[in-house]
Design a protein around this motif. Structure first.
Motif, PDB file in Angstrom:
ATOM      1  N   ASP A   1      17.640  87.883  48.341  1.00 59.76           N
ATOM      2  CA  ASP A   1      16.628  88.891  47.958  1.00 59.76           C
ATOM      3  C   ASP A   1      17.025  90.304  48.391  1.00 59.76           C
TER       4      ASP A   1
ATOM      5  N   ASN B   1       7.912  85.436  43.388  1.00 59.35           N
ATOM      6  CA  ASN B   1       6.479  85.752  43.355  1.00 59.35           C
ATOM      7  C   ASN B   1       6.198  87.249  43.195  1.00 59.35           C
ATOM      8  N   HIS B   2       7.211  88.101  43.408  1.00 59.24           N
ATOM      9  CA  HIS B   2       7.017  89.552  43.218  1.00 59.24           C
ATOM     10  C   HIS B   2       7.437  90.032  41.827  1.00 59.24           C
TER      11      HIS B   2
ATOM     12  N   GLU C   1      13.692  90.291  43.375  1.00 58.21           N
ATOM     13  CA  GLU C   1      12.223  90.437  43.340  1.00 58.21           C
ATOM     14  C   GLU C   1      11.698  91.540  44.270  1.00 58.21           C
TER      15      GLU C   1
ATOM     16  N   HIS D   1      13.336  83.557  48.997  1.00 59.06           N
ATOM     17  CA  HIS D   1      11.957  83.936  49.331  1.00 59.06           C
ATOM     18  C   HIS D   1      11.703  84.119  50.830  1.00 59.06           C
TER      19      HIS D   1
ATOM     20  N   HIS E   1      12.652  79.388  44.383  1.00 53.93           N
ATOM     21  CA  HIS E   1      12.022  80.419  45.198  1.00 53.93           C
ATOM     22  C   HIS E   1      10.830  79.798  45.913  1.00 53.93           C
TER      23      HIS E   1
HETATM   24 FE   LIG Z   1       9.294  85.895  47.280  1.00 54.43          FE
END
Ligand SMILES: [Fe+2]
Ligand SMILES: [Fe+2]
Length: 261
Positions: free
Chosen positions: A8, A67-68, A39, A175, A150
């Protein structure tokens, strides 16, 4: 084929390090394909169009999300057109963008595939059942399948590893922003690591200014997060995949610390 997978990317400092260092890393390690999770690339939240194009220009072939994904609202406008970005496939459909993409490199078809866990995360569709559905297509379309899972919970990631062993060439976790030391090759030839860690501020709490995070724990009040400043750590893995049979032959952590931002 030799792959570099970058954890990330968090904020501008991390993007700047990739701008100055990635070309050298690719050359030095004879990397043929680069995948990065993006993300958190734009200020810690999501991925703007400009930042995505920047990252591609530094040598990243495909960007995975998590999730972003939707934090930068403009992504709704460009994600359908950008075949080099994948977001978790298990978002309820219909959903903009794609869960996997297939890139042809030297006549090898490489599928880059993204799923999200749902333990301590958004309650998306079941990632295991989504995999079964997607794999029916992917196994006929690609020579090499690489899955970014993730997820927050280690058990969910471990279970997914066993679930896809022998079906994909590599499953790596993202993540948590902290690299785990459990890289291995599973019995049926799938490379596995629970999390590859992040590329972001070293003196931080998973990328965020540490004082803000401590304040938030102390007060239990919502305080706006800011990406931390200072040295940047790069975390990822280097992986060898046999192009003939799609099996993983080697998986190694790749870590660097850059003192200048
Ligand atoms: Fe994440
Ligand atoms: Fe992240």
């Amino acid at each position: 084929m030799k792959f570099l997978i970058i954890g990330d990317i968090v904020g501008r400092g991390a993007r700047n390090i990739l701008k100055t260092k990635l070309e050298g890393i690719i050359k030095e390690n004879q990397i043929q394909f680069v995948i990065a999770n993006g993300e958190n690339a734009s200020g810690g939240n999501g991925l703007s169009y400009k930042n995505a194009q920047e990252l591609f220009s530094y040598g990243i072939d495909v960007i995975t999300m998590g999730n972003h994904t939707w934090d930068q609202k403009e992504i709704y406008k460009y994600i359908d057109q950008e075949e080099r970005i994948v977001r978790p496939s298990n978002y309820p459909s219909p959903c903009p963008g794609r869960g996997y993409t297939i890139i042809d490199k030297n006549n090898i078809k490489i599928a880059i595939y993204n799923l999200s866990g749902r333990v301590f995360l958004n309650s998306l569709d079941c990632p295991f059942k989504t995999f079964e559905k997607d794999y029916k297509n992917l196994k006929n379309l690609a020579d090499i399948i690489i899955l970014d899972f993730h997820g927050e919970a280690t058990a969910e990631k471990k279970a997914m590893g066993w679930f896809v062993d022998g079906k994909v060439s590599l499953i790596f976790g993202t993540h948590t922003h902290v690299q785990t030391g459990d890289e291995r090759i599973l019995p049926n030839g799938t490379g596995y690591i629970t999390d590859i860690g992040m590329t972001g501020p070293y003196n931080s709490v998973i990328g965020v200014d540490k004082d803000i995070v401590i304040e938030r724990f102390l007060t239990q009040r919502p305080i706006r997060f800011e990406v931390a400043k200072g040295p940047i750590e790069l975390n990822g893995i280097i992986v060898d995949i046999n192009e003939e049979n799609g099996k993983c032959e080697n998986i190694q952590p790749y870590k660097q610390l850059y003192l200048q931002e």
